[in-house]
Enzyme design. Structure first.
Site, PDB file in Angstrom:
ATOM      1  N   HIS A 120      30.645  40.062  50.584  1.00  0.00           N
ATOM      2  CA  HIS A 120      30.054  39.967  49.254  1.00  0.00           C
ATOM      3  C   HIS A 120      28.529  39.892  49.290  1.00  0.00           C
ATOM      4  CE1 HIS A 120      29.704  38.714  45.036  1.00  0.00           C
ATOM      5  NE2 HIS A 120      28.893  37.766  45.464  1.00  0.00           N
TER       6      HIS A 120
ATOM      7  N   GLU B 132      36.378  30.725  48.717  1.00  0.00           N
ATOM      8  CA  GLU B 132      35.661  31.766  47.975  1.00  0.00           C
ATOM      9  C   GLU B 132      34.146  31.695  48.190  1.00  0.00           C
ATOM     10  OE1 GLU B 132      37.298  33.274  44.166  1.00  0.00           O
ATOM     11  OE2 GLU B 132      38.199  31.271  44.030  1.00  0.00           O
TER      12      GLU B 132
ATOM     13  N   HIS C 113      30.448  32.903  48.286  1.00  0.00           N
ATOM     14  CA  HIS C 113      29.699  33.957  47.584  1.00  0.00           C
ATOM     15  C   HIS C 113      28.291  34.073  48.168  1.00  0.00           C
ATOM     16  CE1 HIS C 113      32.618  35.199  44.604  1.00  0.00           C
ATOM     17  NE2 HIS C 113      32.910  33.934  44.360  1.00  0.00           N
TER      18      HIS C 113
ATOM     19  N   GLU D 176      32.892  28.786  45.784  1.00  0.00           N
ATOM     20  CA  GLU D 176      33.253  28.692  44.369  1.00  0.00           C
ATOM     21  C   GLU D 176      34.168  27.505  44.067  1.00  0.00           C
ATOM     22  OE1 GLU D 176      34.695  31.635  40.738  1.00  0.00           O
ATOM     23  OE2 GLU D 176      34.235  32.482  42.696  1.00  0.00           O
TER      24      GLU D 176
END
Length: 307
Positions: A226, A266, A268, A283
């Site tokens: 990402h 998660e 990021h 996250e």
């Protein structure tokens, strides 16, 4: 494995820490996309946060040229500004529903940002003057943006390309070798190389200063890389949103990946912290600190090259 990976809770599990940067005050600043807050953490201290409009969707945050931090409000279609003391202000953009996402300070002393839903690159001066530059593609979904010495580089997620915009507003497009790669994150290294993630292809890409693109397939092609940043040595560090890992790749193609302690956390945004370690926003409500280990065992992956 790195020497250590430590996680620090900074919010509830529904706030959604998303992007992160090291501010001019030596603290880590991060967005909380789901709760509309900007967070601040000095390593070793308790986190604090500042409330924005709850539904504004603060997304990417970056240091500005004026000693403040600037961030995109993806859902409110605004650019926000917060000082290290916590004073918040913002600017509504001229194009409605434009969906600002990436933001970075440019070499000209202005803030440059992407408009995902409007196929434009924006330029914002610190006193609020906005200029918008249309892309030569429609439906390109410009995403992250990063500064080079004389230009800004950005990913075109749905156009499978990188874009470059000069300080005169002139845009050039560079096609990627892998079809439907879905580039998202982007960073410019100390040698001028442009690093980027290919979220749909499971690869990290590097464009050398001469324009040659090399793609490095990841061990897990479904990892959904990402965000990406570079350290002082020019190594690219990236998050695997789908793989729950942090990875690194050197300019010679040496790739290493490291599992995060909390499943499905998660990851990021990622940045080099004030302490020299790598920090990523999770996250699920935490920041993770990654201390690199120079003795980590790594492997060279097959490289895909294109001129």
């Amino acid at each position: 494995m790195p020497q250590t990976i430590e996680e620090y809770a900074v919010s509830g599990p529904d706030s959604g820490p998303y992007a992160i940067t090291t501010g001019p005050d030596g603290a880590l600043w991060f967005t909380m996309v789901h709760s509309g807050r900007i967070g601040r953490l000095v390593p070793g201290q308790e986190p604090t946060s500042h409330q924005l409009a709850p539904d504004c969707g603060p997304t990417v945050i970056s240091n500005g040229p004026d000693g403040a931090l600037w961030f995109t409000e993806y859902r409110a279609h605004r650019i926000g500004r917060i000082t290290p003391a916590g004073q918040v202000s913002g600017f509504t953009l001229p194009t409605a529903e434009c969906g600002p996402f990436g933001i970075a300070a440019g070499p000209d002393g202005a803030l440059w940002f992407t408009e995902t839903a409007a196929d434009r690159i924006g330029r914002l001066t610190t006193d609020g003057a906005v200029t918008e530059y249309p892309l030569p593609r429609t439906g390109a979904f410009p995403s992250a943006i990063a500064a080079a010495e004389d230009a800004m580089w950005f990913t075109m997620n749905q156009a499978n390309a990188l874009g470059r915009i000069g300080m005169d507003g002139r845009i050039t497009v560079h096609e990627l070798p892998t079809e439907a790669a879905g580039p998202v994150g982007i960073a410019v290294g100390p040698d001028g190389s442009v690093w980027f993630t290919e979220i749909a292809a499971g690869q990290i890409g590097r464009m050398a200063p001469g324009g040659r693109i090399t793609e490095y397939p990841l061990p897990d092609r479904s990892a959904r890389p990402h965000a990406v940043t570079t350290d002082a040595d020019g190594t690219a560090w990236f998050t695997e949103w789908g793989g729950n890992r942090i990875g690194s790749v050197t300019s010679d193609g040496t790739v290493a990946v490291h599992d995060l302690p909390t499943p499905a956390s998660e990851p990021h945004g990622i940045t080099v912290g004030p302490d020299g370690a790598l920090w990523t926003a999770l996250e699920v409500g935490a920041l993770a600190r990654i201390e690199p280990d120079t003795t980590t065992t790594t492997t060279n992956t097959e490289q895909r090259n294109a001129s």
